[in-house]
Design a protein around this motif. Structure first.
Motif, PDB file in Angstrom:
ATOM      1  N   TYR A 102      15.057   7.860  -7.753  1.00 26.74           N
ATOM      2  CA  TYR A 102      15.098   8.649  -6.773  1.00 26.74           C
ATOM      3  C   TYR A 102      14.622  10.020  -7.123  1.00 26.74           C
ATOM      4  O   TYR A 102      14.368  10.843  -6.305  1.00 26.74           O
ATOM      5  N   ALA A 103      15.269  10.397  -8.469  1.00 25.68           N
ATOM      6  CA  ALA A 103      14.851  11.851  -9.017  1.00 25.68           C
ATOM      7  C   ALA A 103      13.394  12.282  -8.926  1.00 25.68           C
ATOM      8  O   ALA A 103      12.845  13.353  -8.472  1.00 25.68           O
ATOM      9  N   MET A 104      12.583  11.169  -9.312  1.00 22.48           N
ATOM     10  CA  MET A 104      11.162  11.228  -9.298  1.00 22.48           C
ATOM     11  C   MET A 104      10.430  11.266  -8.022  1.00 22.48           C
ATOM     12  O   MET A 104       9.626  12.071  -7.490  1.00 22.48           O
ATOM     13  N   ALA A 105      10.950  10.412  -7.036  1.00 22.49           N
ATOM     14  CA  ALA A 105      10.615  10.391  -5.615  1.00 22.49           C
ATOM     15  C   ALA A 105      10.903  11.721  -4.857  1.00 22.49           C
ATOM     16  O   ALA A 105      10.195  12.094  -4.099  1.00 22.49           O
ATOM     17  N   ASP A 106      11.958  12.121  -5.113  1.00 18.87           N
ATOM     18  CA  ASP A 106      12.422  13.502  -4.266  1.00 18.87           C
ATOM     19  C   ASP A 106      11.568  14.815  -4.734  1.00 18.87           C
ATOM     20  O   ASP A 106      11.400  15.625  -4.000  1.00 18.87           O
ATOM     21  N   THR A 107      10.978  14.638  -5.769  1.00 21.31           N
ATOM     22  CA  THR A 107      10.128  15.797  -6.382  1.00 21.31           C
ATOM     23  C   THR A 107       8.628  15.246  -6.486  1.00 21.31           C
ATOM     24  O   THR A 107       7.756  16.061  -7.346  1.00 21.31           O
TER      25      THR A 107
ATOM     26  N   PHE B  75       0.912   3.332  -4.520  1.00 16.71           N
ATOM     27  CA  PHE B  75      -0.410   3.654  -4.669  1.00 16.71           C
ATOM     28  C   PHE B  75      -0.504   5.213  -5.084  1.00 16.71           C
ATOM     29  O   PHE B  75      -0.184   6.028  -4.235  1.00 16.71           O
ATOM     30  N   GLY B  76      -0.967   5.466  -6.114  1.00 15.05           N
ATOM     31  CA  GLY B  76      -1.365   6.958  -6.600  1.00 15.05           C
ATOM     32  C   GLY B  76      -0.291   7.758  -6.332  1.00 15.05           C
ATOM     33  O   GLY B  76      -0.081   8.955  -5.424  1.00 15.05           O
ATOM     34  N   SER B  77       0.797   8.011  -7.176  1.00 13.57           N
ATOM     35  CA  SER B  77       1.897   8.582  -6.986  1.00 13.57           C
ATOM     36  C   SER B  77       2.751   8.800  -8.294  1.00 13.57           C
ATOM     37  O   SER B  77       2.125   8.517  -9.402  1.00 13.57           O
ATOM     38  N   ILE B  78       3.672   9.615  -8.462  1.00 12.08           N
ATOM     39  CA  ILE B  78       4.497   9.756  -9.871  1.00 12.08           C
ATOM     40  C   ILE B  78       4.869   8.543 -10.211  1.00 12.08           C
ATOM     41  O   ILE B  78       5.042   8.068 -11.650  1.00 12.08           O
ATOM     42  N   TYR B  79       5.214   7.657  -9.529  1.00 11.33           N
ATOM     43  CA  TYR B  79       5.768   6.023  -9.778  1.00 11.33           C
ATOM     44  C   TYR B  79       4.470   5.436 -10.347  1.00 11.33           C
ATOM     45  O   TYR B  79       4.837   4.803 -11.597  1.00 11.33           O
ATOM     46  N   VAL B  80       3.351   5.416  -9.922  1.00  3.69           N
ATOM     47  CA  VAL B  80       2.447   4.710 -10.464  1.00  3.69           C
ATOM     48  C   VAL B  80       1.791   5.468 -12.025  1.00  3.69           C
ATOM     49  O   VAL B  80       1.548   4.934 -12.897  1.00  3.69           O
ATOM     50  N   ALA B  81       1.947   6.770 -11.929  1.00  3.49           N
ATOM     51  CA  ALA B  81       1.793   7.598 -13.317  1.00  3.49           C
ATOM     52  C   ALA B  81       2.694   7.191 -14.345  1.00  3.49           C
ATOM     53  O   ALA B  81       2.436   6.913 -15.258  1.00  3.49           O
ATOM     54  N   TRP B  82       4.310   7.002 -13.792  1.00  3.30           N
ATOM     55  CA  TRP B  82       5.093   6.313 -14.856  1.00  3.30           C
ATOM     56  C   TRP B  82       4.843   4.912 -15.124  1.00  3.30           C
ATOM     57  O   TRP B  82       4.853   4.725 -16.406  1.00  3.30           O
ATOM     58  N   LEU B  83       4.465   4.237 -14.462  1.00  2.00           N
ATOM     59  CA  LEU B  83       3.543   2.777 -14.798  1.00  2.00           C
ATOM     60  C   LEU B  83       2.649   2.994 -15.815  1.00  2.00           C
ATOM     61  O   LEU B  83       2.526   2.030 -16.644  1.00  2.00           O
TER      62      LEU B  83
ATOM     63  N   ARG C 124       3.971  12.586  -2.757  1.00  2.00           N
ATOM     64  CA  ARG C 124       3.759  11.587  -2.312  1.00  2.00           C
ATOM     65  C   ARG C 124       4.887  10.510  -2.409  1.00  2.00           C
ATOM     66  O   ARG C 124       4.656   8.965  -2.389  1.00  2.00           O
ATOM     67  N   ALA C 125       5.892  10.839  -2.794  1.00  3.42           N
ATOM     68  CA  ALA C 125       7.263  10.136  -2.332  1.00  3.42           C
ATOM     69  C   ALA C 125       7.251   8.730  -3.422  1.00  3.42           C
ATOM     70  O   ALA C 125       8.118   7.904  -2.904  1.00  3.42           O
ATOM     71  N   ALA C 126       6.633   8.782  -4.598  1.00  4.69           N
ATOM     72  CA  ALA C 126       6.710   7.654  -5.597  1.00  4.69           C
ATOM     73  C   ALA C 126       6.235   6.331  -4.684  1.00  4.69           C
ATOM     74  O   ALA C 126       6.591   5.225  -4.891  1.00  4.69           O
ATOM     75  N   GLU C 127       5.147   6.517  -3.897  1.00  2.00           N
ATOM     76  CA  GLU C 127       4.607   5.338  -3.341  1.00  2.00           C
ATOM     77  C   GLU C 127       3.989   4.457  -4.470  1.00  2.00           C
ATOM     78  O   GLU C 127       3.765   4.821  -5.660  1.00  2.00           O
TER      79      GLU C 127
ATOM     80  N   GLY D 188       0.888  -1.201   0.010  1.00  4.37           N
ATOM     81  CA  GLY D 188       0.024   0.366  -0.213  1.00  4.37           C
ATOM     82  C   GLY D 188       0.843   1.046   0.013  1.00  4.37           C
ATOM     83  O   GLY D 188       0.312   2.239  -0.603  1.00  4.37           O
ATOM     84  N   LEU D 189       1.921   1.202   0.711  1.00  4.24           N
ATOM     85  CA  LEU D 189       2.820   2.383   0.584  1.00  4.24           C
ATOM     86  C   LEU D 189       4.253   1.916  -0.354  1.00  4.24           C
ATOM     87  O   LEU D 189       4.306   2.676  -1.281  1.00  4.24           O
ATOM     88  N   TYR D 190       4.719   0.799  -0.095  1.00  4.62           N
ATOM     89  CA  TYR D 190       5.932   0.397  -0.702  1.00  4.62           C
ATOM     90  C   TYR D 190       5.866  -1.161  -0.724  1.00  4.62           C
ATOM     91  O   TYR D 190       5.157  -1.905   0.105  1.00  4.62           O
TER      92      TYR D 190
END
Length: 373
Positions: free
Chosen positions: A134-139, A147-155, A142-145, A61-63
């Protein structure tokens, strides 16, 4: 007598080796919760059918849940030798995480590195996180979690580019790269950079299967800035013979500012296939807002927009809201909610590992616990 001396010598050598190793640590985290989603699909295919709502116990749910072993040896003069072995697993089923090849079990699929660090920075060799994540999480507030974050958007960019979700060899960017060499510079007035090169090891092809990336970061006075470039050859073509085709490129710029507990973030990225931009050319826009009410309680929110630059009818808008409460040094309780409006063939997910039906609106929620050790 001779036998006794030999045994003593072996014990002395082993004792000396153990003493020389400064530290070896076993560590990890387990993250599990109750999950609901209003639509679901059997795969990330852009024509997958809606199988209806799903309610389950879900990992991450977080990581992601993971475990690892890391060690450091002091070489003197400020230099250290380091190693790290780290693998992800599904806390609900106990299964290992994805590897580069579909169907292949991978024990240490996150990191398996050895390297040296010192006043010059650090160099690590082996499978590892790419500097871009790391660059995406830092900016991202929601720290690239997961659930619903820049990480999920990139996916979501990757599912739009026909990623199957069954391996980590992605068509846009990369979370982990195998056989990689990564240099991380020390900070200089808040500024640092990272360089990555991963030779593909393909006979007769210098560029076959290779990856390269560069990241420039700034972190000081509550401000995080990041600029990132990632490029790869023969990406996501496991069934094809590597030819050195340059077919994976991602640019990203991001910023986050925190002042007295209030954080805001914004990011912009373009993912494309430079050999065929008519096939893959996707734009990402993100924004976030969060507030830390106390050292133990935080609320974060994010907005993530994706657009197919070749076909404007294909686009998605995702919203996420999360609350995290630290009940101890190692245990976090959390609640997550998300909504995504997919249009055309877009199938942007709300959380990692759970496909949504393409072209329709979907909501999701999760209550969970994460414990680190």
């Amino acid at each position: 007598m001779k036998l006794k001396w030999s045994a003593s010598a072996v014990l002395a050598i082993m004792s000396g080796a153990a003493h020389a190793q400064s530290s070896v640590t076993l560590y990890g985290a387990i993250d599990t919760g109750l999950f609901y989603q209003s639509t679901s699909a059997a795969s990330y295919a852009t024509n997958a059918k809606n199988q209806g709502h799903i309610y389950t116990v879900k990992d991450a749910g977080l990581y992601g849940s993971y475990w690892g072993i890391k060690g450091t040896e002091d070489l003197g003069g400020g230099y250290k030798a380091n190693f790290r072995l780290q693998g992800i697993f599904n806390s609900g089923s106990g299964k290992l995480g994805l590897g580069d090849t579909t169907g292949a079990a991978t024990l240490f699929n996150m990191q398996s590195t050895v390297g040296v660090s010192g006043p010059f920075g650090s160099i690590d060799l082996g499978r590892q996180f790419t500097p871009m994540i790391y660059a995406m999480a830092d900016t991202d507030v929601r720290a690239a979690e997961y659930f619903g974050s820049i990480y999920v958007a990139w996916l979501g960019m990757n599912t739009a580019a026909h990623w199957t979700g069954t391996n980590t060899n992605l068509p846009i960017g990369g979370l982990f790269d195998s056989y990689a060499i990564v240099y991380q510079s020390p900070k200089f007035y808040g500024t640092s950079f990272a360089l990555e090169y991963a030779p593909g090891g393909v006979p007769g092809q210098i560029q076959g299967g290779s990856r390269e990336s560069a990241v420039l970061r700034y972190s000081n006075y509550g401000l995080n800035l990041a600029a990132m470039y990632y490029n790869a050859h023969d990406t996501n073509l496991a069934a094809a013979t590597p030819t050195g085709l340059d077919n994976n490129r991602l640019y990203y710029l991001g910023a986050k500012y925190t002042f007295h507990g209030l954080s805001v973030s914004a990011g912009y990225g373009i993912g494309e296939n430079p050999s065929d931009r008519g096939a893959t050319n996707i734009e990402l826009i993100s924004g976030g807002l969060g507030y830390q009410f106390s050292p133990f309680f935080t609320l974060t929110s994010g907005f993530y927009y994706l657009r197919d630059r070749n076909e404007p009818a294909n686009h998605s808008s995702e919203y996420a809201l999360g609350a995290e409460c630290s009940v101890s040094k190692r245990t976090v309780l959390y609640a997550q909610m998300g909504y995504v409006a997919n249009h055309g063939t877009m199938n942007s997910p709300i959380t990692f590992g759970q496909p949504v039906a393409p072209g329709v609106a979907t909501t999701a929620a999760m209550l969970g616990i994460r414990h680190s050790f």
